[in-house]
Design a protein around this motif. Structure first.
Motif, PDB file in Angstrom:
ATOM      1  N   SER A 128       0.896  -1.291  -0.055  1.00 42.34           N
ATOM      2  CA  SER A 128      -0.095  -0.004   0.077  1.00 42.34           C
ATOM      3  C   SER A 128       0.665   1.379  -0.030  1.00 42.34           C
ATOM      4  O   SER A 128       0.793   1.931  -0.998  1.00 42.34           O
ATOM      5  CB  SER A 128      -0.875  -0.016   1.245  1.00 42.34           C
ATOM      6  N   MET A 129       1.582   1.429   0.988  1.00 44.18           N
ATOM      7  CA  MET A 129       2.939   2.225   0.960  1.00 44.18           C
ATOM      8  C   MET A 129       4.015   1.375   0.319  1.00 44.18           C
ATOM      9  O   MET A 129       3.752   0.124   0.606  1.00 44.18           O
ATOM     10  CB  MET A 129       3.307   2.729   2.063  1.00 44.18           C
ATOM     11  N   PRO A 130       4.762   1.917  -0.510  1.00 48.02           N
ATOM     12  CA  PRO A 130       5.657   0.990  -1.151  1.00 48.02           C
ATOM     13  C   PRO A 130       6.829   0.413  -0.128  1.00 48.02           C
ATOM     14  O   PRO A 130       7.202   1.135   0.893  1.00 48.02           O
ATOM     15  CB  PRO A 130       6.605   1.818  -2.117  1.00 48.02           C
ATOM     16  N   ARG A 131       7.178  -0.902  -0.321  1.00 48.39           N
ATOM     17  CA  ARG A 131       7.971  -1.436   0.615  1.00 48.39           C
ATOM     18  C   ARG A 131       9.528  -1.839   0.045  1.00 48.39           C
ATOM     19  O   ARG A 131       9.375  -2.586  -0.903  1.00 48.39           O
ATOM     20  CB  ARG A 131       7.650  -2.684   1.362  1.00 48.39           C
ATOM     21  N   SER A 132      10.479  -1.129   0.346  1.00 52.69           N
ATOM     22  CA  SER A 132      11.813  -1.287  -0.188  1.00 52.69           C
ATOM     23  C   SER A 132      13.005  -1.610   0.615  1.00 52.69           C
ATOM     24  O   SER A 132      13.869  -1.445   0.256  1.00 52.69           O
ATOM     25  CB  SER A 132      12.228   0.027  -0.997  1.00 52.69           C
ATOM     26  N   ASP A 133      12.577  -2.192   2.082  1.00 54.21           N
ATOM     27  CA  ASP A 133      13.681  -2.423   2.869  1.00 54.21           C
ATOM     28  C   ASP A 133      14.550  -3.688   2.425  1.00 54.21           C
ATOM     29  O   ASP A 133      15.827  -3.852   2.731  1.00 54.21           O
ATOM     30  CB  ASP A 133      13.288  -2.648   4.311  1.00 54.21           C
ATOM     31  N   ASP A 134      14.081  -4.364   1.544  1.00 60.80           N
ATOM     32  CA  ASP A 134      14.831  -5.354   1.149  1.00 60.80           C
ATOM     33  C   ASP A 134      14.454  -5.595  -0.423  1.00 60.80           C
ATOM     34  O   ASP A 134      13.400  -5.483  -0.789  1.00 60.80           O
ATOM     35  CB  ASP A 134      14.649  -6.721   1.780  1.00 60.80           C
ATOM     36  N   PRO A 135      15.421  -5.678  -1.637  1.00 60.07           N
ATOM     37  CA  PRO A 135      15.033  -6.122  -3.046  1.00 60.07           C
ATOM     38  C   PRO A 135      14.123  -7.365  -3.321  1.00 60.07           C
ATOM     39  O   PRO A 135      13.767  -7.500  -4.099  1.00 60.07           O
ATOM     40  CB  PRO A 135      16.216  -5.830  -3.545  1.00 60.07           C
ATOM     41  N   ILE A 136      14.092  -8.302  -2.156  1.00 61.60           N
ATOM     42  CA  ILE A 136      13.756  -9.573  -2.451  1.00 61.60           C
ATOM     43  C   ILE A 136      12.160  -9.423  -2.810  1.00 61.60           C
ATOM     44  O   ILE A 136      11.696 -10.197  -3.768  1.00 61.60           O
ATOM     45  CB  ILE A 136      14.055 -10.605  -1.481  1.00 61.60           C
ATOM     46  N   PHE A 137      11.380  -8.623  -2.473  1.00 56.87           N
ATOM     47  CA  PHE A 137      10.083  -8.388  -2.510  1.00 56.87           C
ATOM     48  C   PHE A 137       9.917  -8.345  -4.036  1.00 56.87           C
ATOM     49  O   PHE A 137       8.969  -8.874  -4.928  1.00 56.87           O
ATOM     50  CB  PHE A 137       9.459  -7.508  -1.655  1.00 56.87           C
ATOM     51  N   ALA A 138      10.327  -7.233  -4.345  1.00 55.70           N
ATOM     52  CA  ALA A 138      10.139  -6.704  -5.959  1.00 55.70           C
ATOM     53  C   ALA A 138      10.787  -7.930  -7.125  1.00 55.70           C
ATOM     54  O   ALA A 138      10.151  -8.002  -8.014  1.00 55.70           O
ATOM     55  CB  ALA A 138      10.934  -5.459  -5.984  1.00 55.70           C
ATOM     56  N   ILE A 139      11.813  -8.151  -6.600  1.00 56.88           N
ATOM     57  CA  ILE A 139      12.356  -9.154  -7.618  1.00 56.88           C
ATOM     58  C   ILE A 139      11.681 -10.661  -7.625  1.00 56.88           C
ATOM     59  O   ILE A 139      11.347 -10.999  -8.682  1.00 56.88           O
ATOM     60  CB  ILE A 139      13.927  -9.907  -6.818  1.00 56.88           C
ATOM     61  N   ASN A 140      10.861 -10.878  -6.253  1.00 59.04           N
ATOM     62  CA  ASN A 140       9.859 -12.329  -6.585  1.00 59.04           C
ATOM     63  C   ASN A 140       8.679 -11.805  -7.543  1.00 59.04           C
ATOM     64  O   ASN A 140       8.125 -12.432  -8.070  1.00 59.04           O
ATOM     65  CB  ASN A 140       9.578 -12.478  -5.111  1.00 59.04           C
ATOM     66  N   GLU A 183      18.076   5.787   4.853  1.00 60.95           N
ATOM     67  CA  GLU A 183      18.833   5.562   4.137  1.00 60.95           C
ATOM     68  C   GLU A 183      18.902   3.882   3.517  1.00 60.95           C
ATOM     69  O   GLU A 183      19.328   3.504   2.428  1.00 60.95           O
ATOM     70  CB  GLU A 183      20.325   5.963   4.636  1.00 60.95           C
ATOM     71  N   GLU A 184      18.558   3.154   4.578  1.00 60.68           N
ATOM     72  CA  GLU A 184      18.380   1.660   4.042  1.00 60.68           C
ATOM     73  C   GLU A 184      17.231   1.327   3.083  1.00 60.68           C
ATOM     74  O   GLU A 184      17.688   0.680   1.978  1.00 60.68           O
ATOM     75  CB  GLU A 184      18.294   0.682   5.369  1.00 60.68           C
ATOM     76  N   VAL A 185      16.244   1.908   3.315  1.00 63.03           N
ATOM     77  CA  VAL A 185      15.180   1.748   2.099  1.00 63.03           C
ATOM     78  C   VAL A 185      15.634   2.432   0.846  1.00 63.03           C
ATOM     79  O   VAL A 185      15.250   1.974  -0.189  1.00 63.03           O
ATOM     80  CB  VAL A 185      13.718   2.211   2.515  1.00 63.03           C
ATOM     81  N   ILE A 186      16.029   3.599   0.897  1.00 67.48           N
ATOM     82  CA  ILE A 186      16.586   4.181  -0.173  1.00 67.48           C
ATOM     83  C   ILE A 186      17.643   3.326  -1.012  1.00 67.48           C
ATOM     84  O   ILE A 186      17.612   2.942  -2.191  1.00 67.48           O
ATOM     85  CB  ILE A 186      17.201   5.596  -0.094  1.00 67.48           C
TER      86      ILE A 186
END
Length: 500
Positions: A128-140, A183-186
């Motif tokens: 809902s809000m974008p989640r980017s703390d780890d790239p695995i979610f988008a990669i999957n 900085e980590e989510v960036i």
């Protein structure tokens, strides 16, 4: 010998002349369109490995859904009775209760629904809000879309302050919660862009996506002019970081905006998240001077139809008259919308005709442009997508007109816009490859996807404690108005902050 020839259809090209060819044909080779003409001419010119007889069908460009959400397909209609709290409920679920594999199974379901509705390119904001703390979610998620065969624009980036945020991963069935900095989510968002932008033979792209373009005002509704106090330090810092990432990776910016945000954003002209490389969804409740800013800066806009348009309308008519590019999106699939752009076209027309008390606004041709060629412009892909023209990528769908609700076969654009639904799509072709024929999906096993999605959804619902939001209230049957009459949502149970 070419790869594929579609013949005997009504071809709606969406080219610059908006040609419609009766008994038309489209020739495809090596993933691109090599000819668009009459059936007689192309059958005399080409031999093809496969010929599709499209009698009683419209042939048109694949539809482009410029804004939707990864994750939502698993939670359709959950918390509808508690719609005031839907956003924090879902955001908390995405932040703490989904597994890494969830994004793969949901991606499969999401891509499948879009495919079967004739959407060949779909934008997916992760969560809902974008989640980017780890790239695995988008990669999957991108992996799932690639296996189904649908183009995807993966959108992820930072959510709103305060920072740091708590996020959870599930390791061996156990929840591991970590405090994550801005900085980590960036860095996570950058890793997604590095891994996915132009991946999968350019069927996957990745845009940098802050939740909203200005973080210091209401993130989901227009903000009163009396509360527009100027940009905060974090607003300016985020705009600068997003601009740096977009330049570094030569990618585009996708975000949400609501009334007041554009007025504030333009105050930082150097880094404002506005311009031809920016696509803003919603834009509900923006003022006329904000609409002029969007048009003057060449910022692309999309809007989805829904009840919230009654409270604060996206000024689509005004934006179009000012020369802005505007697309229709589904914002699917939860809480109550599908990935059906045919329905979205009709709803959009109805909302704006009703708001302006004028049933002549948004004619069918304009509506079809807003889910094809204009949608391609919004996401910066109109060089290859959005119309049936020689040299463009062969993303093509056909719609079966040989049905009672689509007969008689004339005024074809009117028929598509006013009567068709996603389930009327007969064939879907992406990058020249036939991935649905006669409504049978060819790349993947549909039954397996549905079974896996059901299993993953149920386990996630149980893990997140969402069962209470699935129960009907005592006013569900036989009442003209719904009431909940019980406290299901306790704010202290949720790690979620909507505003500063």
């Amino acid at each position: 010998m070419i790869d594929l020839l579609l013949v005997h259809g009504t071809v709606i090209t969406m080219d610059k002349d908006r040609r419609i060819l009766q008994d038309g044909a489209v020739a495809i080779n090596n993933g691109r369109i090599v000819a668009v003409d009459t059936t007689e001419r192309l059958m005399g010119k080409f031999e093809a490995q496969k010929v599709l007889d499209c009698s009683h069908q419209c042939i048109l460009p694949g539809l482009i859904d410029v804004h939707g959400h990864g994750g939502h397909s698993m939670f359709k209609t959950i918390a509808m009775e508690n719609i005031d709290f839907w956003m924090p409920i879902m955001t908390n679920t995405y932040k703490h209760f989904v597994t890494d594999d969830f994004w793969y199974y949901e991606g499969k379901l999401s891509a499948l629904e879009r495919l079967k509705a004739g959407i060949t390119t779909g934008v997916s904001v992760l969560g809902s809000m974008p989640r980017s703390d780890d790239p695995i979610f988008a990669i999957n998620h991108a992996k799932a879309y690639a296996e189904v065969g649908v183009r995807e624009v993966v959108c992820t980036g930072p959510c709103n302050p305060p920072w740091p945020h708590l996020f959870s991963r599930w390791v061996d069935g156990k929840r591991v919660t970590k405090e994550v900095t801005y900085e980590e989510v960036i860095k996570g968002a950058e890793a997604v862009i590095e891994a996915l932008n132009h991946a999968n033979h350019d069927k996957t792209r990745a845009f940098i996506t802050p939740f909203v373009i200005v973080t210091s005002v209401d993130p989901s509704s227009p903000t009163s002019p009396a509360r527009l106090y100027g940009l905060t330090e974090h607003d300016r810092y985020q705009a600068k970081k997003i601009r740096e990432i977009a330049r570094k990776y030569n990618t585009r910016i996708h975000s949400d905006a609501f009334g007041g945000m554009i007025h504030l954003a333009i105050q930082d002209k150097e880094n404002a998240l506005l311009g031809p490389d920016v696509h803003l969804q919603h834009c509900r409740g923006i003022s006329f001077d904000e609409a002029k800013i969007l048009a003057e800066t060449g910022t692309n806009v999309s809007a989805s139809p829904g009840f919230t348009q009654v409270h604060a309308r996206t000024p689509i008519i005004e934006l179009l008259e000012l020369g802005a590019t505007v697309a229709i999106s589904t914002d699917g699939t939860s809480p109550s919308t599908s990935f059906d752009l045919f329905q979205a076209m009709r709803k959009t027309q109805f909302i704006h005709q009703a708001a302006l008390r004028d049933e002549y606004y948004l004619p069918p041709g304009k509506l079809l442009e807003m889910v094809t060629i204009d949608a391609a412009k919004c996401i910066g892909w109109d060089d290859d997508l959005g119309s049936l023209e020689v040299g463009k990528k062969a993303d093509v769908i056909t719609v079966n007109l040989n049905q009672p609700h689509l007969t008689p076969e004339f005024m074809h654009v009117h028929r598509l816009v006013y009567q068709a639904v996603g389930n009327d799509v007969e064939h879907t072709i992406v990058d020249g490859k036939l991935i649905m024929e006669g409504r049978k999906v060819l790349n993947v096993d549909e039954g397996t996807i549905l079974n896996d999605a059901n299993e993953e959804a149920r386990s996630t619902i149980k893990r997140a404690g969402l069962e209470k939001y699935m129960q009907p209230t005592k006013y569900f049957w036989g009442h003209a108005r719904a009431y909940v009459d019980e406290k299901r949502y306790n704010e202290e149970d949720y790690d979620f902050t909507m505003q500063n």
